[in-house]
Design a protein around this motif. Structure first.
Motif, PDB file in Angstrom:
ATOM      1  N   ASP A   1      17.286  60.553  53.421  1.00 24.64           N
ATOM      2  CA  ASP A   1      17.969  61.701  54.032  1.00 24.64           C
ATOM      3  C   ASP A   1      19.468  61.463  54.153  1.00 24.64           C
ATOM      4  O   ASP A   1      20.100  61.816  55.152  1.00 24.64           O
ATOM      5  CB  ASP A   1      17.368  62.014  55.408  1.00 24.64           C
ATOM      6  CG  ASP A   1      15.965  62.584  55.297  1.00 24.64           C
ATOM      7  OD1 ASP A   1      15.655  63.171  54.245  1.00 24.64           O
ATOM      8  OD2 ASP A   1      15.182  62.442  56.254  1.00 24.64           O
ATOM      9  N   GLY A   2      20.038  60.841  53.129  1.00 24.91           N
ATOM     10  CA  GLY A   2      21.480  60.618  53.081  1.00 24.91           C
ATOM     11  C   GLY A   2      21.937  59.300  53.652  1.00 24.91           C
ATOM     12  O   GLY A   2      23.103  58.940  53.512  1.00 24.91           O
TER      13      GLY A   2
ATOM     14  N   ALA B   1      26.893  67.659  54.772  1.00 24.47           N
ATOM     15  CA  ALA B   1      27.354  68.651  53.801  1.00 24.47           C
ATOM     16  C   ALA B   1      26.555  68.577  52.503  1.00 24.47           C
ATOM     17  O   ALA B   1      26.297  69.590  51.859  1.00 24.47           O
ATOM     18  CB  ALA B   1      28.838  68.457  53.523  1.00 24.47           C
ATOM     19  N   SER B   2      26.158  67.370  52.104  1.00 29.36           N
ATOM     20  CA  SER B   2      25.471  67.202  50.827  1.00 29.36           C
ATOM     21  C   SER B   2      23.958  67.205  50.958  1.00 29.36           C
ATOM     22  O   SER B   2      23.245  67.363  49.972  1.00 29.36           O
ATOM     23  CB  SER B   2      25.908  65.891  50.163  1.00 29.36           C
ATOM     24  OG  SER B   2      25.553  64.782  50.970  1.00 29.36           O
ATOM     25  N   LEU B   3      23.440  67.045  52.186  1.00 29.06           N
ATOM     26  CA  LEU B   3      22.010  66.869  52.368  1.00 29.06           C
ATOM     27  C   LEU B   3      21.209  68.057  51.856  1.00 29.06           C
ATOM     28  O   LEU B   3      20.184  67.893  51.207  1.00 29.06           O
ATOM     29  CB  LEU B   3      21.696  66.622  53.846  1.00 29.06           C
ATOM     30  CG  LEU B   3      20.251  66.244  54.183  1.00 29.06           C
ATOM     31  CD1 LEU B   3      19.830  64.996  53.420  1.00 29.06           C
ATOM     32  CD2 LEU B   3      20.097  66.021  55.677  1.00 29.06           C
ATOM     33  N   SER B   4      21.679  69.270  52.135  1.00 27.88           N
ATOM     34  CA  SER B   4      20.919  70.448  51.738  1.00 27.88           C
ATOM     35  C   SER B   4      20.894  70.619  50.221  1.00 27.88           C
ATOM     36  O   SER B   4      20.017  71.285  49.683  1.00 27.88           O
ATOM     37  CB  SER B   4      21.510  71.699  52.380  1.00 27.88           C
ATOM     38  OG  SER B   4      22.865  71.862  51.988  1.00 27.88           O
ATOM     39  N   GLU B   5      21.845  70.005  49.552  1.00 25.08           N
ATOM     40  CA  GLU B   5      21.918  70.179  48.108  1.00 25.08           C
ATOM     41  C   GLU B   5      20.992  69.227  47.371  1.00 25.08           C
ATOM     42  O   GLU B   5      20.146  69.637  46.600  1.00 25.08           O
ATOM     43  CB  GLU B   5      23.357  69.950  47.623  1.00 25.08           C
ATOM     44  CG  GLU B   5      24.362  70.936  48.210  1.00 25.08           C
ATOM     45  CD  GLU B   5      25.778  70.592  47.812  1.00 25.08           C
ATOM     46  OE1 GLU B   5      25.960  69.711  46.944  1.00 25.08           O
ATOM     47  OE2 GLU B   5      26.708  71.180  48.375  1.00 25.08           O
ATOM     48  N   ASP B   6      21.143  67.914  47.663  1.00 25.56           N
ATOM     49  CA  ASP B   6      20.453  66.997  46.764  1.00 25.56           C
ATOM     50  C   ASP B   6      20.087  65.655  47.390  1.00 25.56           C
ATOM     51  O   ASP B   6      19.688  64.753  46.674  1.00 25.56           O
ATOM     52  CB  ASP B   6      21.348  66.737  45.541  1.00 25.56           C
ATOM     53  CG  ASP B   6      20.519  66.289  44.338  1.00 25.56           C
ATOM     54  OD1 ASP B   6      19.352  66.693  44.253  1.00 25.56           O
ATOM     55  OD2 ASP B   6      21.045  65.528  43.504  1.00 25.56           O
TER      56      ASP B   6
ATOM     57  N   THR C   1      17.567  57.593  61.164  1.00 19.22           N
ATOM     58  CA  THR C   1      18.618  58.337  61.871  1.00 19.22           C
ATOM     59  C   THR C   1      19.994  57.696  61.746  1.00 19.22           C
ATOM     60  O   THR C   1      20.947  58.156  62.369  1.00 19.22           O
ATOM     61  CB  THR C   1      18.264  58.447  63.366  1.00 19.22           C
ATOM     62  OG1 THR C   1      18.138  57.143  63.918  1.00 19.22           O
ATOM     63  CG2 THR C   1      16.959  59.214  63.560  1.00 19.22           C
ATOM     64  N   ALA C   2      20.099  56.630  60.942  1.00 16.60           N
ATOM     65  CA  ALA C   2      21.389  55.958  60.780  1.00 16.60           C
ATOM     66  C   ALA C   2      21.279  55.014  59.594  1.00 16.60           C
ATOM     67  O   ALA C   2      20.184  54.629  59.194  1.00 16.60           O
ATOM     68  CB  ALA C   2      21.761  55.174  62.043  1.00 16.60           C
ATOM     69  N   PRO C   3      22.417  54.624  59.024  1.00 12.60           N
ATOM     70  CA  PRO C   3      22.371  53.585  57.994  1.00 12.60           C
ATOM     71  C   PRO C   3      21.783  52.307  58.588  1.00 12.60           C
ATOM     72  O   PRO C   3      21.931  52.021  59.767  1.00 12.60           O
ATOM     73  CB  PRO C   3      23.853  53.380  57.618  1.00 12.60           C
ATOM     74  CG  PRO C   3      24.545  54.624  58.083  1.00 12.60           C
ATOM     75  CD  PRO C   3      23.798  55.085  59.277  1.00 12.60           C
ATOM     76  N   ALA C   4      21.064  51.551  57.784  1.00  8.00           N
ATOM     77  CA  ALA C   4      20.535  50.266  58.243  1.00  8.00           C
ATOM     78  C   ALA C   4      21.720  49.358  58.607  1.00  8.00           C
ATOM     79  O   ALA C   4      22.722  49.307  57.860  1.00  8.00           O
ATOM     80  CB  ALA C   4      19.679  49.618  57.169  1.00  8.00           C
TER      81      ALA C   4
ATOM     82  N   ASP D   1      28.327  60.286  46.128  1.00  8.73           N
ATOM     83  CA  ASP D   1      29.341  59.751  47.040  1.00  8.73           C
ATOM     84  C   ASP D   1      28.863  58.497  47.757  1.00  8.73           C
ATOM     85  O   ASP D   1      29.655  57.581  48.004  1.00  8.73           O
ATOM     86  CB  ASP D   1      29.738  60.805  48.075  1.00  8.73           C
ATOM     87  CG  ASP D   1      30.559  61.928  47.470  1.00  8.73           C
ATOM     88  OD1 ASP D   1      31.040  61.752  46.330  1.00  8.73           O
ATOM     89  OD2 ASP D   1      30.715  62.973  48.122  1.00  8.73           O
ATOM     90  N   VAL D   2      27.600  58.453  48.139  1.00  6.35           N
ATOM     91  CA  VAL D   2      27.100  57.305  48.890  1.00  6.35           C
ATOM     92  C   VAL D   2      27.201  56.024  48.062  1.00  6.35           C
ATOM     93  O   VAL D   2      27.515  54.949  48.587  1.00  6.35           O
ATOM     94  CB  VAL D   2      25.651  57.555  49.372  1.00  6.35           C
ATOM     95  CG1 VAL D   2      24.684  57.696  48.208  1.00  6.35           C
ATOM     96  CG2 VAL D   2      25.200  56.438  50.308  1.00  6.35           C
ATOM     97  N   VAL D   3      26.980  56.113  46.776  1.00  9.19           N
ATOM     98  CA  VAL D   3      27.086  54.938  45.901  1.00  9.19           C
ATOM     99  C   VAL D   3      28.543  54.522  45.749  1.00  9.19           C
ATOM    100  O   VAL D   3      28.886  53.333  45.850  1.00  9.19           O
ATOM    101  CB  VAL D   3      26.454  55.224  44.524  1.00  9.19           C
ATOM    102  CG1 VAL D   3      26.690  54.053  43.574  1.00  9.19           C
ATOM    103  CG2 VAL D   3      24.963  55.494  44.675  1.00  9.19           C
ATOM    104  N   VAL D   4      29.415  55.503  45.531  1.00 11.62           N
ATOM    105  CA  VAL D   4      30.842  55.209  45.369  1.00 11.62           C
ATOM    106  C   VAL D   4      31.397  54.574  46.651  1.00 11.62           C
ATOM    107  O   VAL D   4      32.143  53.588  46.602  1.00 11.62           O
ATOM    108  CB  VAL D   4      31.621  56.487  45.028  1.00 11.62           C
ATOM    109  CG1 VAL D   4      33.119  56.225  44.996  1.00 11.62           C
ATOM    110  CG2 VAL D   4      31.152  57.045  43.686  1.00 11.62           C
ATOM    111  N   ALA D   5      31.028  55.128  47.798  1.00 11.40           N
ATOM    112  CA  ALA D   5      31.536  54.614  49.069  1.00 11.40           C
ATOM    113  C   ALA D   5      31.098  53.181  49.299  1.00 11.40           C
ATOM    114  O   ALA D   5      31.900  52.323  49.686  1.00 11.40           O
ATOM    115  CB  ALA D   5      31.057  55.507  50.207  1.00 11.40           C
TER     116      ALA D   5
END
Length: 327
Positions: free
Chosen positions: A295-296, A223-228, A319-322, A275-279
């Motif tokens: 890429d998110g 959802a957020s990838l296309s934005e920033d 293609t995935a989080p480390a 969001d990624v930092v908060v999570a």
């Protein structure tokens, strides 16, 4: 489709003998085939069944033996391989995060290798199969299984390079401590794409004591990838960290200046934290900065990347989080 236990049992015995399944895990797959199984109608509409095994390293697998027993269907480096074995049994092995459980520190306690889930592949899109699929949550509630829906009209469920229309996941009636692993019922034709489509993680058991920490990671990422969030972003908390990160990427033969952004975050403006930092802050219970996101997907946390990591980030598909990010 009927499944022949006489064909399946030798394959399961082999997987146990090679210590890829525990002694108990085949019992659940065979339970799916019993006429008295709560979801027997849904299973009777299946084209195939599968076992998804989590392990540390795909290079540890007896690939030659597995290939001799069946067919190598798909291998996507570095962390996914699928074999088609006799009896309409598919066995998938992966080493990257595939479940919401994998994204919560302390949620996964089973030693690897272990079965993440069993799958029932309901590929035929006819009225009878659709009805049996739609009945799953009612059957689950009647028999005290917990169920979670994934996908639906206009929202296909992605699994790296594949997608299906929708899924139901069911969890054993014994509660979170039940030895039964989650069971996936996937409805619709399996569509395969050479392009990476994303990975909708298996939902955590609603009865898991850490279920409230679950994140719809892939959904929010897309959802957020296309934005920033496209490209490489290094989030830092000081000018010194920003300079250190820039210096690492400047050392590369082909610096990714068109894809690289370094962003300074301030504790005085927590509303600006992505969001990624908060999570990750919530999951790790400590500040994740510096944090590198591709890429998110978070790939390096609490330090700037090394030169070797920067090379990998800029030359290989992410293609995935480390795996280590959530540990």
């Amino acid at each position: 489709m009927p499944f022949d236990r006489a064909v399946l049992e030798p394959e399961l015995e082999y997987l146990v003998r090679r210590q890829l399944l525990s002694r108990r895990e085949p019992d659940q797959l065979l339970m799916l085939l019993d006429r008295g199984f709560d979801f027997t109608e849904a299973v009777s509409s299946a084209e195939s069944i599968h076992i998804h095994v989590k392990l540390d390293d795909l290079s540890d697998l007896p690939h030659h033996e597995l290939h001799a027993r069946g067919q190598l269907e798909r291998w996507k480096a570095p962390g996914y391989v699928k074999y088609r074995l006799p009896g309409n049994l598919n066995v998938i092995f992966s080493s990257f995060p595939i479940a919401q459980d994998d994204l919560i520190k302390g949620a996964v306690t089973l030693p690897r290798p272990f079965v993440d889930h069993f799958g029932v592949d309901m590929r035929t899109e006819d009225t009878r199969t659709r009805r049996r699929f739609d009945d799953i949550p009612t059957v689950a509630a009647h028999n005290r299984w917990r169920s979670v829906r994934q996908g639906g009209p206009g929202r296909p469920v992605h699994g790296a390079h594949t997608q299906v229309a929708e899924k139901y996941w069911v969890y054993g009636p014994g509660g979170a401590e039940d030895w039964l692993r989650p069971t996936e019922f996937a409805y619709g034709q399996l569509r395969i794409d050479e392009n990476y489509l994303g990975c909708d993680h298996r939902p955590i058991d609603p009865a898991h004591p850490m279920a409230t920490m679950a994140l719809p990671w892939e959904e929010s990422r897309r959802a957020s990838l296309s934005e920033d969030m496209a490209g490489i972003i290094v989030y830092v908390k000081s000018d010194e960290e920003a300079r250190a990160a820039q210096a690492i990427f400047d050392q590369l033969d082909d610096p990714p200046q068109d894809r690289l952004r370094i962003r300074l975050l301030s504790n005085d403006r927590p509303d600006e934290f992505p969001d990624v930092v908060v999570a990750l802050w919530r999951l790790k219970e400590s500040c994740p900065l510096p944090l590198t996101v591709v890429d998110g997907y978070p790939v390096v946390t609490q330090r700037v990347p090394t030169k070797a990591e920067a090379v990998r980030i800029t030359t290989e598909e992410t293609t995935a989080p480390a795996p280590g990010v959530f540990q």
